[in-house]
Design an enzyme around this catalytic site. Structure first.
Site, PDB file in Angstrom:
ATOM      1  N   GLU A 260      -4.114   9.269  -6.337  1.00 42.63           N
ATOM      2  CA  GLU A 260      -4.691   9.106  -4.998  1.00 42.63           C
ATOM      3  C   GLU A 260      -3.762   9.521  -3.852  1.00 42.63           C
ATOM      4  O   GLU A 260      -3.668   8.829  -2.853  1.00 42.63           O
ATOM      5  CB  GLU A 260      -5.102   7.637  -4.782  1.00 42.63           C
ATOM      6  CG  GLU A 260      -6.163   7.203  -5.745  1.00 42.63           C
ATOM      7  CD  GLU A 260      -6.484   5.717  -5.626  1.00 42.63           C
ATOM      8  OE1 GLU A 260      -7.670   5.386  -5.665  1.00 42.63           O
ATOM      9  OE2 GLU A 260      -5.561   4.909  -5.489  1.00 42.63           O
TER      10      GLU A 260
HETATM   11  C1  NGO Z   1      -7.249   2.929  -8.864  1.00 42.33           C
HETATM   12  C2  NGO Z   1      -6.109   3.054  -7.891  1.00 42.33           C
HETATM   13  C3  NGO Z   1      -5.329   1.749  -7.719  1.00 42.33           C
HETATM   14  C4  NGO Z   1      -6.275   0.584  -7.535  1.00 42.33           C
HETATM   15  C5  NGO Z   1      -7.239   0.522  -8.704  1.00 42.33           C
HETATM   16  C6  NGO Z   1      -8.212  -0.619  -8.564  1.00 42.33           C
HETATM   17  C7  NGO Z   1      -5.587   4.052  -9.830  1.00 42.33           C
HETATM   18  C8  NGO Z   1      -4.866   4.812 -10.873  1.00 42.33           C
HETATM   19  N1  NGO Z   1      -5.294   4.049  -8.555  1.00 42.33           N
HETATM   20  O1  NGO Z   1      -6.611   3.243 -10.111  1.00 42.33           O
HETATM   21  O2  NGO Z   1      -4.474   1.868  -6.612  1.00 42.33           O
HETATM   22  O3  NGO Z   1      -5.534  -0.609  -7.476  1.00 42.33           O
HETATM   23  O4  NGO Z   1      -7.955   1.717  -8.849  1.00 42.33           O
HETATM   24  O5  NGO Z   1      -9.138  -0.679  -9.586  1.00 42.33           O
END
Ligand code: NGO
Length: 506
Positions: A317
């Site tokens: 992200e």
């Molecule tokens: C995503 C995000 C995390 C969140 C999570 C919550 C990933 C790999 N990045 O997973 O920052 O905490 O969802 O479900």
């Protein structure tokens, strides 16, 4: 119902014993040959025979059995009705075991202490649920007769705990380690840094924890691990045959670092600390040299205190990083991970930077395909599967679950169980799959009760997918077996979700 049975040579009346069969095990073993006519019983005279490298496993077993039985159960190197033996000819693979229960003996053989440790987890599940109690219970302590030969399908069976969104103490982490090993998981991925907190001391950048560790989601006090705390976790994990995989999430998810050091920011101004749960807004600067000095210091210091082979560099992200900067940044830090002797692991987006060789790509998407995956496989990367809509333990079970998130959908126990890690990803052959991970993100989780409620009983479901042969996996059978684990979890003091999909016998 009462029956007469022989305990320590004397015929005594005892309550009918639950679970006098080998068919309630999770994960289900590769092969089970019950001998229903035979039962072994622990007695005050029972000893555990375990010599050399087996002795530590023997002590671990005794530590489980002593409080509830009240028996002394000495661990000896010369004799004992329960025998743990490391045997190079056991033909059980590096982590498998062979368990033979007769009327007089329990024999456990494996080629390694790790294999014996896995066998001990099976043995404790063959005993009545009350064996898990930490106070003395009446017994009797019977083990059903027969033979089990077992080994894991995947070598890498992981749980992840997010200690950044909410901080969890060393004791809480140890508690989770003890819980995951019951179901034969052998890796603990610690998500040590995120926007809301930096949780591991880095001597050359002390404000990361002094300031960046001092809060968490919701504005609580946060916390962090000293290097000694971290070493204590790593050592405890190792004593339970669990390898710790530390994660420093880069280049996004870095607000705690950016708030701690103004010079890491593009405009040289530190943002305030963050206690919300949005994602994708922070980024290190790919075009500032200080970024790379910082990252190298962090990787060096973390590698020094991490005996395991892996270092997770995050990579998810990075929405506040341009595509070009992202690739440049990841390409520059991958050689740093290698320089300090570690194999890189990253969330699957980091595959954009084409990591080479054995680098591990952790897939967390919600579909069964991603163009980055076949390219990664072609380069020789290993794929770790943790699809968010199957394996994320922080997703709510259903709309009524009081904790958790739902961005990847609801995940009931049958959903967590109902996929095959070996064939789930369309363009990835099973040989490229390193294993399975069950991540637990902690935006909504504040204590061990919360952690356990989300992990149990989905973690046992995912553990069976990771350990057991595909041919032995079956939802109906799993749900029946899981039902017998209700009393076991209760006796262990583990909080869990009473899923309506499971015919609990409680
Ligand atoms: C995503 C995000 C995390 C969140 C999570 C919550 C990933 C790999 N990045 O997973 O920052 O905490 O969802 O479900």
């Amino acid at each position: 119902m009462w029956q007469v049975r022989s305990v320590a040579g004397t015929a005594v009346a005892a309550p009918a014993v639950e679970n006098l069969a080998m068919d309630n095990l999770i994960p289900v073993p590769e092969s089970v040959r019950p001998d229903p006519a035979t039962t072994f019983a622990l007695s005050p005279q029972t000893s555990i025979r375990a010599a050399g490298d087996a002795a530590e496993v023997g002590e671990y077993l005794a530590g489980i059995l002593r409080p509830s039985t009240g028996f002394p159960l000495p661990v000896r190197d010369d004799a004992g009705a329960i025998a743990l033996e490391i045997d190079a000819t056991a033909e059980t693979g590096p982590a498998g075991y062979r368990l033979l229960v007769t009327g007089e003996t329990v024999g456990l053989r494996a080629v390694s202490a790790e294999g014996l440790f896995n066998g001990v987890q099976t043995l404790r599940q063959l005993l009545p649920a009350a064996i898990e109690s930490r106070t003395e219970q009446p017994g009797p302590w019977s083990v059903p007769g027969g033979e089990i030969v077992d080994r894991p399908r995947f070598a890498h069976r992981a749980a992840m705990l997010d200690v950044a969104r909410h901080f969890f103490t060393v004791e809480q982490v140890k508690r989770y380690i003890d819980q995951i090993v019951r179901y034969k998981l052998n890796r603990l991925h610690l998500h040590l840094t995120d926007d809301q907190g930096w949780r591991i001391d880095i001597d050359s950048w002390p404000k990361l924890t002094e300031y960046g560790g001092g809060t968490e989601v919701g504005g609580g006090p946060g916390g962090h691990y000293s290097k000694q705390d971290y070493a204590e976790i790593v050592e405890y994990a190792a004593s339970r045959h669990v390898v710790v995989i530390p994660e420093i999430d880069l280049p996004g998810h870095t607000n705690a670092a950016l708030a701690s050091y103004a010079e890491l920011n593009r405009d040289g101004v530190a943002p305030p600390r963050y206690t919300g749960i949005e994602v994708g807004f922070s980024s290190l600067c790919a075009d500032k040299e200080v970024t790379y000095e910082f990252v190298e210091d962090v990787i060096r210091e973390l590698a020094e205190i991490t005996p395991g082979p892996y270092l997770h560099i995050g990579g998810d992200e990075a929405e506040a990083t341009s595509e070009e900067d992202y690739k440049e940044f990841v390409s520059r830090i991958l050689p740093v991970v290698a320089k300090y002797g570690k194999t890189a692991v990253g969330w699957h987006e980091y595959a954009k930077a084409a990591p080479q060789g054995e680098a591990v790509v952790q897939y967390w998407g919600t579909t069964d395909t991603d163009p980055l995956l076949p390219e990664a496989v072609a380069r020789g990367n290993k794929i770790l599967v943790s699809p968010a809509n199957k394996s994320y333990l922080d997703m709510k079970y259903d709309e009524n679950t009081p904790l958790g998130l739902k961005w990847a959908g609801f995940i009931e126990v049958a959903d967590a169980y109902g996929w095959d890690p070996g064939s789930y990803l369309r363009d990835v052959p099973e040989e490229a799959i390193l294993g399975v991970e069950a991540p637990l993100w902690s935006e909504t989780l504040e204590n061990s009760d919360h952690v356990e409620f989300m992990a149990f009983p989905r973690l046992p479901a995912l553990a069976e997918l990771a350990w057991s042969p595909k041919s032995a996996q079956d939802w109906e059978s799993f749900a029946q077996r899981l039902a017998t684990h209700g009393p076991r979890l209760e006796a262990s003091g583990i909080n869990y979700y009473r899923s309506p999909q499971v015919p609990w016998n409680i």
